[in-house]
Design a protein around this motif. Sequence first.
Motif, mmCIF file in Angstrom:
data_model
loop_
_atom_site.group_PDB
_atom_site.id
_atom_site.type_symbol
_atom_site.label_atom_id
_atom_site.label_comp_id
_atom_site.label_asym_id
_atom_site.label_seq_id
_atom_site.Cartn_x
_atom_site.Cartn_y
_atom_site.Cartn_z
ATOM 1 N N ILE A 1 57.280 41.006 46.183
ATOM 2 C CA ILE A 1 57.387 39.795 46.998
ATOM 3 C C ILE A 1 58.612 39.917 47.888
ATOM 4 O O ILE A 1 59.729 40.003 47.390
ATOM 5 N N PRO A 2 58.455 39.962 49.201
ATOM 6 C CA PRO A 2 59.603 40.223 50.068
ATOM 7 C C PRO A 2 60.497 39.002 50.297
ATOM 8 O O PRO A 2 61.537 39.118 50.902
ATOM 9 N N GLN B 1 60.328 32.635 39.777
ATOM 10 C CA GLN B 1 59.217 32.281 40.675
ATOM 11 C C GLN B 1 58.541 33.539 41.209
ATOM 12 O O GLN B 1 57.316 33.622 41.296
ATOM 13 N N GLN B 2 59.363 34.546 41.556
ATOM 14 C CA GLN B 2 58.794 35.801 42.064
ATOM 15 C C GLN B 2 57.880 36.439 41.031
ATOM 16 O O GLN B 2 56.781 36.902 41.337
ATOM 17 N N ASN B 3 58.364 36.419 39.765
ATOM 18 C CA ASN B 3 57.551 37.029 38.698
ATOM 19 C C ASN B 3 56.246 36.272 38.522
ATOM 20 O O ASN B 3 55.176 36.867 38.381
ATOM 21 N N SER C 1 52.549 37.861 39.114
ATOM 22 C CA SER C 1 51.497 37.995 38.103
ATOM 23 C C SER C 1 50.267 37.180 38.502
ATOM 24 O O SER C 1 49.136 37.580 38.245
ATOM 25 N N LEU C 2 50.464 36.057 39.238
ATOM 26 C CA LEU C 2 49.296 35.289 39.698
ATOM 27 C C LEU C 2 48.515 36.099 40.743
ATOM 28 O O LEU C 2 47.313 36.316 40.611
ATOM 29 N N SER C 3 49.241 36.615 41.756
ATOM 30 C CA SER C 3 48.503 37.266 42.855
ATOM 31 C C SER C 3 47.864 38.575 42.422
ATOM 32 O O SER C 3 46.842 38.981 42.990
ATOM 33 N N ALA C 4 48.408 39.222 41.403
ATOM 34 C CA ALA C 4 47.822 40.503 40.966
ATOM 35 C C ALA C 4 46.378 40.320 40.513
ATOM 36 O O ALA C 4 45.546 41.199 40.676
ATOM 37 N N GLY C 5 46.078 39.170 39.960
ATOM 38 C CA GLY C 5 44.729 38.991 39.409
ATOM 39 C C GLY C 5 43.765 38.284 40.353
ATOM 40 O O GLY C 5 42.654 37.951 39.962
ATOM 41 N N LEU C 6 44.182 38.031 41.586
ATOM 42 C CA LEU C 6 43.321 37.220 42.473
ATOM 43 C C LEU C 6 42.421 38.078 43.343
ATOM 44 O O LEU C 6 42.837 39.125 43.831
ATOM 45 N N ASN C 7 41.192 37.595 43.537
ATOM 46 C CA ASN C 7 40.374 38.249 44.549
ATOM 47 C C ASN C 7 40.573 37.490 45.870
ATOM 48 O O ASN C 7 41.226 36.450 45.922
ATOM 49 N N ARG C 8 40.025 38.039 46.965
ATOM 50 C CA ARG C 8 40.250 37.470 48.293
ATOM 51 C C ARG C 8 39.803 36.006 48.371
ATOM 52 O O ARG C 8 40.464 35.157 48.955
ATOM 53 N N GLU C 9 38.672 35.711 47.728
ATOM 54 C CA GLU C 9 38.151 34.346 47.816
ATOM 55 C C GLU C 9 39.083 33.354 47.123
ATOM 56 O O GLU C 9 39.297 32.236 47.584
#
Length: 591
Positions: A3-4, A12-14, A18-26
């Motif tokens: 996260i830049p 918050q970064q962590n 971890s949230l965005s790692a598991g998300l698909n585009r939708e």
Amino acid sequence: MSIPFNFLNEQQQNALSSLSAGLNREQIIWLSGYFQGLLNSSGNIPATLPVQPQKNKQLKILYGTHTGRSKTIAGQLAGKLAARGVEVQAVALDEYKTRQLASETNLVFIVSTHGEGEPPAMAEDFYEFITGKRSPQLPKLNYSVVALGDKSYKLFCKTGIDIDQALAKAGAKSILPVLTLDVDFEDQAAQWISQFTDIFAETPDASDQPNPASIPPSQSDLYSRKNPFRATVIDKVKITGRDSDKEVYHVELSLDGSGINYEPGDSVGILANNPPALVDAILKQTNLSGTEQVTLKEGNYSLQEALSDHLEITVLNREVIQKYLEKTGNKKLQEIIEDETALDRYLYGHDVLDLLEEFPFSFSARELADLLRSFPARLYSISSSQSSVGDEVHITVATVRYSHKGRERGGACSTFLADRIEIDSTVPVFIEKNPAFKLPENEKTPVILIGAGTGVAPYRAFLQHREANNQKGKTWLFFGERRFHSDFLYQAEWQKLQKDGYLEKIDVAFSRDQEEKIYVQNRLIERQKEVFAWLNNGANIYLCGDIKQMARDVQKTLLQIFETEGGMSEEKALEYLKTLKKEKRFQTDVY
Ligand code: NAP
């Protein structure tokens, strides 16, 4: 993912990582709607997500989609409402039980219209129910309708408008008037979503209806009409013979670096530009230089740029004629618009220059730009499979050229591809999903593919896909064109597929090789016993090509086959066709 942004603390970064790692585009798109909603919610950002809110307002979104646009808007609306604490559920209209209708309190309908005023296949049953005699009174219901359509068709947004009227007739109260959206719907849809969310979230609720909060993600892609990817042309070949009276191009575009994914059956949207000669003639006719500045939805441009890239000038529609009439007050034009047949006749084959020449008026640049419709992207069914071509997308395009009133004319996008691009040019593109035109999940399911002209495009994608994945389910292609000698599109490819066992049968109909016309439906009749046997063995049937005549005639022929081979009455044959559609065993891609 790193996260830049150092304004987030480490915790918050962590959490975000971890949230965005598991998300698909939708899911990312749904979350962007959710956070936008939070921002708009009077600055009151809750510490926890209102996933299970206590006694929150509830709303159901019912969508009927063919291309996936209605589902996308449903996903965006759901995200925004959820961010404001509304319990929201989005349901496809073919999964919705109409008996629940009488107990609903808050509904939003998002539904498209196709061709000559038809609902998408998934909304057919609901549409019949709500506009029919058995629809209930709905005094408890608050609702809004978002209707999607295309202004180049006469019955613009008919499905949504009819649903809106049926609900009003049943005593339901509309929250906002029906919203009608043309093909460039994004801005208006986003504004409506914000307005609706504000009104709905702020109004006290009388509802006590327990709806579970389950929201399907939207289906948007990173690249869209508003943010297209510039694809490089890697090949462009005319695939009709030298002596053909048709001009069909096979065009290959590179998607390298875009990360774009598509499936066989999807379409590609192309943002073309207009024929320069037509732009020049319009400027000449209006005595404008083209350097005048005009403000469009997309931004500020010179009139020349606007006419070339952003406004529709090669075709007319009712709205443009209406606006033209309001501006000019021309009596003859008034007579045309008041007579449906005369209007249809005028709309066919005329363009903006015809209007300016036949009903002269001194327009300012601003007035001229205000008159015209935004240039809609043109959609072509993709004729390749990514399993076979990777980061490429192929299309098959018939060039539209004709002469009328002594002037040579052409389709905006087909002449763009034929005349104004070459290898290494770039073309702005995006993918339009088509969930309603897909190969069966089970690769063993037999498929019957019926296509006339460039309507054969998606079948090349289907068969490339089966070949690349070594799927040897039974396939049967019915293909129609004008002449064997010059118009047998992709002939060598079909022959190879047949030799390698990926295409079991092919039947062709060349309409102009003999005195009497022979069309694909004639071939279907000749093979009707076997066609019906394939259907009885669970085959899916696909139809692609011209919506106006061909699609209707082929469907009539199918009904005839059901009657003769299946011993069905006219009614039973219709019912059988409807069941095939409902079970997604009969799918169409016609326009
Ligand atoms: P077309 O004009 O549709 O002609 C193809 C063949 O169909 C010709 O042999 C034609 O015969 C015959 N035909 C005419 N009327 C028919 C009828 N009532 N029933 C059956 N066959 C009939 O071909 P095109 O110029 O390639 O146009 C293709 C159509 O498909 C367009 O309407 C396009 O919008 C649509 N479409 C294209 C794509 C794509 O990706 N390019 C995808 C989906 C749909 P005659 O001309 O000799 O009468």
